[in-house]
Design an enzyme around this catalytic site. Structure first.
Site, PDB file in Angstrom:
ATOM      1  N   LYS A   3       0.841  -1.196   0.000  1.00 40.39           N
ATOM      2  CA  LYS A   3       0.000   0.000   0.000  1.00 40.39           C
ATOM      3  C   LYS A   3       0.880   1.250   0.000  1.00 40.39           C
ATOM      4  CE  LYS A   3      -1.876   2.850   2.919  1.00 40.39           C
ATOM      5  NZ  LYS A   3      -2.044   4.044   2.068  1.00 40.39           N
ATOM      6  N   GLU A  17       9.466   0.751  10.961  1.00 44.26           N
ATOM      7  CA  GLU A  17      10.451   1.826  10.762  1.00 44.26           C
ATOM      8  C   GLU A  17       9.696   3.125  11.016  1.00 44.26           C
ATOM      9  OE1 GLU A  17      13.481   1.267  10.380  1.00 44.26           O
ATOM     10  OE2 GLU A  17      13.776  -0.599   9.271  1.00 44.26           O
ATOM     11  N   CYS A  36      13.034  10.668   7.919  1.00 44.26           N
ATOM     12  CA  CYS A  36      13.042  10.113   9.281  1.00 44.26           C
ATOM     13  C   CYS A  36      14.427  10.219   9.909  1.00 44.26           C
ATOM     14  CB  CYS A  36      12.577   8.668   9.246  1.00 44.26           C
ATOM     15  SG  CYS A  36      13.427   7.699   7.998  1.00 44.26           S
ATOM     16  N   GLU A  79       9.141  15.405  16.539  1.00 39.53           N
ATOM     17  CA  GLU A  79       9.572  15.284  15.146  1.00 39.53           C
ATOM     18  C   GLU A  79       8.812  16.309  14.306  1.00 39.53           C
ATOM     19  OE1 GLU A  79       8.411  11.783  12.877  1.00 39.53           O
ATOM     20  OE2 GLU A  79      10.428  11.711  12.046  1.00 39.53           O
TER      21      GLU A  79
HETATM   22  P1  TAP Z   1       1.776   7.715   8.632  1.00 33.57           P
HETATM   23  O1  TAP Z   1       0.668   8.668   8.747  1.00 33.57           O
HETATM   24  O2  TAP Z   1       2.068   6.851   9.789  1.00 33.57           O
HETATM   25  O3  TAP Z   1       1.444   6.842   7.334  1.00 33.57           O
HETATM   26  C1  TAP Z   1       2.320   5.862   6.853  1.00 33.57           C
HETATM   27  C2  TAP Z   1       1.532   4.852   6.045  1.00 33.57           C
HETATM   28  O4  TAP Z   1       0.633   4.166   6.924  1.00 33.57           O
HETATM   29  C3  TAP Z   1       0.661   5.473   4.956  1.00 33.57           C
HETATM   30  O5  TAP Z   1       0.638   4.616   3.842  1.00 33.57           O
HETATM   31  C4  TAP Z   1      -0.702   5.550   5.629  1.00 33.57           C
HETATM   32  O6  TAP Z   1      -1.793   5.567   4.745  1.00 33.57           O
HETATM   33  C5  TAP Z   1      -0.685   4.240   6.413  1.00 33.57           C
HETATM   34  N1  TAP Z   1      -1.654   4.217   7.513  1.00 33.57           N
HETATM   35  C6  TAP Z   1      -2.215   5.259   8.166  1.00 33.57           C
HETATM   36  N2  TAP Z   1      -3.066   4.816   9.116  1.00 33.57           N
HETATM   37  C7  TAP Z   1      -3.055   3.463   9.061  1.00 33.57           C
HETATM   38  C8  TAP Z   1      -3.720   2.432   9.774  1.00 33.57           C
HETATM   39  N3  TAP Z   1      -4.571   2.696  10.767  1.00 33.57           N
HETATM   40  N4  TAP Z   1      -3.468   1.147   9.441  1.00 33.57           N
HETATM   41  C9  TAP Z   1      -2.597   0.851   8.466  1.00 33.57           C
HETATM   42  N5  TAP Z   1      -1.932   1.780   7.735  1.00 33.57           N
HETATM   43  C10 TAP Z   1      -2.151   3.082   8.038  1.00 33.57           C
HETATM   44  O7  TAP Z   1       3.156   8.414   8.287  1.00 33.57           O
HETATM   45  P2  TAP Z   1       3.445   9.476   7.150  1.00 33.57           P
HETATM   46  O8  TAP Z   1       2.867  10.764   7.605  1.00 33.57           O
HETATM   47  O9  TAP Z   1       3.064   8.938   5.832  1.00 33.57           O
HETATM   48  O10 TAP Z   1       5.049   9.510   7.184  1.00 33.57           O
HETATM   49  C11 TAP Z   1       5.726  10.308   8.071  1.00 33.57           C
HETATM   50  C12 TAP Z   1       6.241   9.500   9.242  1.00 33.57           C
HETATM   51  O11 TAP Z   1       6.926   8.347   8.791  1.00 33.57           O
HETATM   52  C13 TAP Z   1       7.261  10.257  10.055  1.00 33.57           C
HETATM   53  O12 TAP Z   1       7.017  10.066  11.415  1.00 33.57           O
HETATM   54  C14 TAP Z   1       8.594   9.624   9.669  1.00 33.57           C
HETATM   55  O13 TAP Z   1       9.597   9.721  10.614  1.00 33.57           O
HETATM   56  C15 TAP Z   1       8.187   8.235   9.419  1.00 33.57           C
HETATM   57  N6  TAP Z   1       9.141   7.600   8.525  1.00 33.57           N
HETATM   58  C16 TAP Z   1      10.005   6.700   9.040  1.00 33.57           C
HETATM   59  C17 TAP Z   1      10.938   6.104   8.226  1.00 33.57           C
HETATM   60  C18 TAP Z   1      11.891   5.127   8.798  1.00 33.57           C
HETATM   61  S1  TAP Z   1      12.719   4.233   7.742  1.00 33.57           S
HETATM   62  N7  TAP Z   1      12.038   4.957  10.062  1.00 33.57           N
HETATM   63  C19 TAP Z   1      10.990   6.408   6.881  1.00 33.57           C
HETATM   64  C20 TAP Z   1      10.085   7.319   6.384  1.00 33.57           C
HETATM   65  C21 TAP Z   1       9.151   7.897   7.229  1.00 33.57           C
HETATM   66  P3  TAP Z   1      -2.417   6.965   4.226  1.00 33.57           P
HETATM   67  O14 TAP Z   1      -1.586   7.330   3.077  1.00 33.57           O
HETATM   68  O15 TAP Z   1      -3.807   6.675   3.870  1.00 33.57           O
HETATM   69  O16 TAP Z   1      -2.305   7.941   5.363  1.00 33.57           O
END
Ligand code: TAP
Length: 487
Positions: A188, A263, A297, A390
């Protein structure tokens, strides 16, 4: 291309995404209930790019059923043939590198230089793990009364959930080792950034991966992602995203004792000691936090500087920040693009309210798009919100420290533990501090975090498990022990 491989007949190329077309709408990404599509925008211009299907639970269940059927065949494809198919897939990604990079520039606002690197990273990670099926060997363990063997068994269907900040690279870190280990994958992409993943899914089919082996399933996290967690046929979740959502994923996986790799977020420190090459540390510091507009991240969003060189360092940092080229991400010279969405721009802005201690800022374009100039906050109390949460945007706080012990204490004063850097010419100090900072990866005199040859992941609330590197296949397989009696 259409040769029969290990009993599996590769499919001819069938496009799964209809031609991209512009549509009208108001937000970067708007769900449309009637047509079950999501509108995707260019964050640098605010213009609409296309609509993408937003799948419902029944469609996800059908895809998981296809993945389960495909697993029964894919797991038996001989290691050499599985390797060959992954190499073909890598070659297809390589041949379409410019196209994938252009999609990432348009959809995620990545600067073209970074986007090319990311497309190359997907190719490299596929090539790296294409070598794995022929090398992922078990052991023969000496035991009395017979022979004992271990086998690496694939898990089944793996669900990969990807965030919007590095859409194609993070997808590849999951699907390449998962497929190499003999699993099938449902993936996804983030709602905001589905385009590169959808194209990579097409390239997988075009290069001969059998139907159902790798499926890209766009839609909402609360629907598609959540179904991966609750569906019993999905045997592992590989999640990258926020710590908040990661917690709910982990809790959901516990119901079925489902394997999970997380992650998550970070608040990494960049520690500059007085004995470092201060000019170099200051010149590089902006790129340790403002790369990808800070939506990384691993962003070193806390700059810890030894007090004896604090003023000198800030004096050198100011022109370095002013020199960051912010603007049109399609331009070769651009180093920083926009934030992903208007909503995220509002979140990042909330960390720099009127009266915030802005030491200095870089530039950003006027006009449409989600622009936020690189911003340095100093002096900042280590307990301030900007120093503890963050931000995921181009904002860095600068905090002085007294000595080595103080630097380690400040660096570890966070629930996160993903990445970080330290700058010193003292090799003993480099080793001591590198070991003392609670983090999954750390760089000395560099801001490099991700190399596909080496393990990547977080400690504390930055995650569980490691991706990439030589051991990633172990995260996508279980060890089976078989004893054969010689009696
Ligand atoms: P999230 O809001 O957590 O979303 C990540 C993914 O999870 C998206 O595809 C999202 O779908 C999905 N998701 C949301 N709610 C869910 C649920 N209840 N069940 C299953 N999947 C769900 O994060 P973001 O805003 O996209 O990314 C930013 C965050 O990611 C930051 O905190 C960053 O630090 C972290 N990050 C960490 C890493 C590593 S490697 N540690 C790398 C990149 C990013 P939708 O698109 O529909 O919201």
């Amino acid at each position: 291309m259409a040769a029969d491989v290990g009993g599996v007949t590769p499919r001819p190329y069938v496009p799964v995404v209809t031609k991209l077309h512009a549509v009208i709408g108001n937000d970067h990404c708007v769900e449309n209930e009637e047509s079950s599509t999501t509108l995707v925008r260019n964050p640098a211009t605010g213009q609409e790019i296309t609509r993408v299907p937003s799948l419902g639970e029944a469609e996800v269940d059908a895809a998981i059923a296809r993945a389960s059927r495909a697993f029964e065949t894919w797991r038996h494809v001989t290691p050499g043939d599985r390797a060959r198919l992954l190499r073909r897939f890598a070659a297809a990604v390589d041949a379409h590198g410019e196209e994938l990079a252009a999609l990432e520039v348009a959809n995620a606002g990545h600067v073209i230089g970074n986007a090319r690197w990311e497309a190359g990273n997907v190719r490299d990670v596929l090539e790296y793990y294409a070598a794995a099926p022929e090398r992922h060997s078990g052991r023969q363990i000496p035991v009395p009364g017979g022979v004992d063997l271990t086998f690496h068994e694939p898990l089944g269907v793996v669900g990969i959930i990807v965030p919007w900040n590095f859409p194609m690279a993070i997808a590849g870190w999951g699907f390449a080792p998962a497929l190499a280990a003999g699993n099938t994958v449902v993936l996804k992409p983030a709602e905001l950034t589905p385009l590169s993943a959808l194209r990579i899914g097409e390239l997988a089919l075009e290069s001969g991966l059998p139907e159902g082996v790798l499926q890209m399933l766009p839609g909402k996290g609360s629907v598609v992602g959540q179904r991966f967690v609750t569906h019993p046929a999905v045997r592992k979740i590989c999640f990258t995203g926020s710590t908040e959502v990661g917690r709910t994923i982990m809790a959901g996986c516990a119901d079925q004792v489902k394997r999970v790799t997380l992650e998550l977020g970070g608040k990494s420190a960049n520690i500059v000691f007085a004995d470092a090459d201060i000019e170099l540390a200051a010149a590089r510091a902006p790129y340790g936090v403002f790369d990808n507009a800070g939506q990384d991240c691993c962003a070193r969003s806390r700059l810890l500087v030894q007090r004896s060189v604090y003023d000198e360092f800030l004096g050198l940092l100011e022109p370095a920040v002013a020199g960051v080229v912010v603007g049109d991400p399609t331009e070769e010279a651009t180093e920083m693009g926009p934030l992903i969405s208007a909503a995220h721009l509002a979140t990042v802005s909330s960390f720099v309210p009127d009266g915030a201690p802005v030491a200095f800022r870089g530039s950003s374009p006027d006009g449409p798009g989600n622009w936020f100039a690189p911003t340095v906050l100093a002096p900042v109390d280590p307990r301030d919100r900007a120093a503890t949460e963050e931000i995921f945007g181009p904002v860095v706080v600068v905090i002085p420290f007294e000595d080595e012990e103080d630097a380690v204490r400040l660096a570890n004063d966070t629930p996160y533990g993903l990445s970080g850097s330290l700058w010193t010419r003292d090799i003993g100090r480099a080793l001591r501090v590198a070991r003392a900072v609670e983090t999954g990866t750390l760089s000395v005199n560099s801001h490099s975090s991700v190399r596909y040859w080496t393990p990547f992941g977080g400690t504390k609330q930055s995650g569980i498990g490691r991706e990439l590197g030589p051991d990633a296949l172990d995260a996508f397989s279980d060890v089976k022990n078989v004893f054969i009696s010689s009696d």
